[in-house]
Design an enzyme around this catalytic site. Structure first.
Site, PDB file in Angstrom:
ATOM      1  N   ARG A 105      -9.337   8.809   4.194  1.00 22.00           N
ATOM      2  CA  ARG A 105      -7.992   8.280   4.393  1.00 22.00           C
ATOM      3  C   ARG A 105      -7.349   8.954   5.594  1.00 22.00           C
ATOM      4  O   ARG A 105      -7.521  10.156   5.808  1.00 22.00           O
ATOM      5  CB  ARG A 105      -7.118   8.554   3.150  1.00 22.00           C
ATOM      6  CG  ARG A 105      -7.699   8.022   1.855  1.00 22.00           C
ATOM      7  CD  ARG A 105      -7.779   6.515   1.816  1.00 22.00           C
ATOM      8  NE  ARG A 105      -6.475   5.899   1.873  1.00 22.00           N
ATOM      9  CZ  ARG A 105      -5.706   5.662   0.806  1.00 22.00           C
ATOM     10  NH1 ARG A 105      -6.122   5.991  -0.392  1.00 22.00           N
ATOM     11  NH2 ARG A 105      -4.532   5.090   0.944  1.00 22.00           N
TER      12      ARG A 105
ATOM     13  N   PRO B 132       2.286   0.352  -2.021  1.00 22.87           N
ATOM     14  CA  PRO B 132       3.290   0.866  -2.954  1.00 22.87           C
ATOM     15  C   PRO B 132       2.712   1.960  -3.851  1.00 22.87           C
ATOM     16  O   PRO B 132       1.608   1.828  -4.373  1.00 22.87           O
ATOM     17  CB  PRO B 132       3.675  -0.371  -3.773  1.00 22.87           C
ATOM     18  CG  PRO B 132       3.274  -1.534  -2.933  1.00 22.87           C
ATOM     19  CD  PRO B 132       2.072  -1.087  -2.163  1.00 22.87           C
ATOM     20  N   GLU B 133       3.455   3.049  -3.995  1.00 24.71           N
ATOM     21  CA  GLU B 133       3.051   4.153  -4.869  1.00 24.71           C
ATOM     22  C   GLU B 133       4.120   4.310  -5.953  1.00 24.71           C
ATOM     23  O   GLU B 133       4.987   3.450  -6.094  1.00 24.71           O
ATOM     24  CB  GLU B 133       2.882   5.434  -4.036  1.00 24.71           C
ATOM     25  CG  GLU B 133       1.856   5.257  -2.910  1.00 24.71           C
ATOM     26  CD  GLU B 133       1.666   6.502  -2.055  1.00 24.71           C
ATOM     27  OE1 GLU B 133       1.913   7.613  -2.556  1.00 24.71           O
ATOM     28  OE2 GLU B 133       1.284   6.356  -0.887  1.00 24.71           O
TER      29      GLU B 133
ATOM     30  N   LYS C 231       0.744   3.259 -11.126  1.00 30.31           N
ATOM     31  CA  LYS C 231       1.204   2.246 -10.171  1.00 30.31           C
ATOM     32  C   LYS C 231       1.285   0.859 -10.811  1.00 30.31           C
ATOM     33  O   LYS C 231       1.439  -0.136 -10.116  1.00 30.31           O
ATOM     34  CB  LYS C 231       0.257   2.202  -8.966  1.00 30.31           C
ATOM     35  CG  LYS C 231       0.201   3.507  -8.174  1.00 30.31           C
ATOM     36  CD  LYS C 231      -0.730   3.356  -6.986  1.00 30.31           C
ATOM     37  CE  LYS C 231      -1.085   4.698  -6.385  1.00 30.31           C
ATOM     38  NZ  LYS C 231      -2.136   4.585  -5.366  1.00 30.31           N
TER      39      LYS C 231
END
Ligand SMILES: [Zn+2]
Length: 314
Positions: free
Chosen positions: A282, A25-26, A81
């Site tokens: 990433r 989740p961002e 966040k």
């Protein structure tokens, strides 16, 4: 290292992100969560707190229960966040509950008579019989109960949808670092709330390669990136976030991704196949045609001296 984890099974048949690397989740997903739980929490009183996975709560469960009992929830918001729940006690002291969903956390407000979902790690009992339940399959999520929220949030960077986040500020933040731009944008101490998804989408919208050096961006490129970050996040919020694995059945932003998770599929702008690469450790998706590495001064052949002069004037 997270990419090596086995993806969780999709148990509910929702269309979800499954791209080999694990999405978390961002900002838009946390904002959606906050919007969903806020009306059920504000003005309620806390009856108690119960923690079934000790590491979820940072600090003593007994102390958390003592300071929160009887406190009234004043506000529910987001910082980066983090979900932030502000409460006030009968003696007027303020206590904040901070929640970081990390990889798989989600929040539900449900009647305490309902069976708790699998992987419920922490419950905050509310007056009237409801519970705020923190459900977290992978157990990386964390909850703080504190009188000094800034001790946890103090290092979180600028909010990218706030008035304070201007193109000039972004340019200063980038110019002050000499790292690949993707790595700077992922740094929560620089800009709050961006993660792998919205960084890839923002860089595509700005037509910037994620391996560009942050201090090499021109003023115009910074302005484009600023617009791109805000539009990607606003689109994410408008779509109620992206559904992530089966643990975040949020919204429909995954249907609007231009590059993220779309390796091998055509770029929506030029039809070139989207490429997956690794940047800043990433998994990263780009259009190799729309996002070429260019400095702001690369057009034509200019001498180093001219470049320096241009940079100092721009
Ligand atoms: Zn393209």
């Amino acid at each position: 290292m997270f990419g090596a984890l086995r993806p969780l099974q999709n148990r509910d048949g929702l269309r979800t992100i499954k791209f080999g690397s694990i999405a978390v989740p961002e900002l838009p997903e946390v904002e959606t969560t906050v919007g969903r739980i806020r009306p059920k929490l504000v003005r309620r009183h806390i009856a108690g707190i119960e923690c079934s996975w000790r590491r979820t709560l940072c600090g003593s469960p007994a102390t958390a229960a003592r300071v929160l009992r009887g406190a009234r929830i004043e506000a529910v918001g987001r910082r980066g966040k983090f979900v932030r729940i502000d409460t006030v006690r009968a003696d007027a002291t303020r206590v904040a509950v901070l929640i970081h969903l990390r990889m798989s956390g989600r929040l539900e407000v449900q009647p305490s008579s309902f069976a708790r979902p699998a992987h419920t790690r922490l419950c905050v009992a509310l007056d009237g019989g409801d519970e705020l339940r923190f459900v977290d399959a992978r157990k990386f999520g964390r909850v703080w109960v504190t009188r000094e929220p800034e001790a946890v949030l103090g290092r979180v960077g600028v909010e990218p949808l706030s008035d304070g986040f201007t193109p000039d500020l972004l340019r200063c933040l980038l110019a002050g670092r000499s790292r690949v731009i993707k790595s700077v944008l992922l740094d929560q101490a620089v800009v709050a709330g961006l993660g792998n998804i919205y960084v890839d989408e923002s860089l595509f919208r700005a037509r910037l390669h994620p391996r560009m050096r942050s201090d090499r961006l021109s003023r115009r490129q910074c302005e484009r990136l600023h617009r791109a970050i805000q539009s990607a996040l606003r689109d994410g919020i408008a779509a109620n976030g992206a559904s992530i694995d089966w643990v975040y059945p949020g919204g429909s932003m995954q249907d609007r991704f231009a590059v993220y998770g779309r390796g091998g599929q055509p770029c929506p702008a030029c039809q070139t196949a989207v490429v997956r690469m690794v940047v800043a450790q990433r998994g990263t998706h780009i259009c190799p045609r729309c996002q070429r590495i260019r400095t702001g001064f690369s057009r034509g052949h200019r001498s180093t001296r001219n470049r320096r002069a241009l940079r100092s004037n721009s």
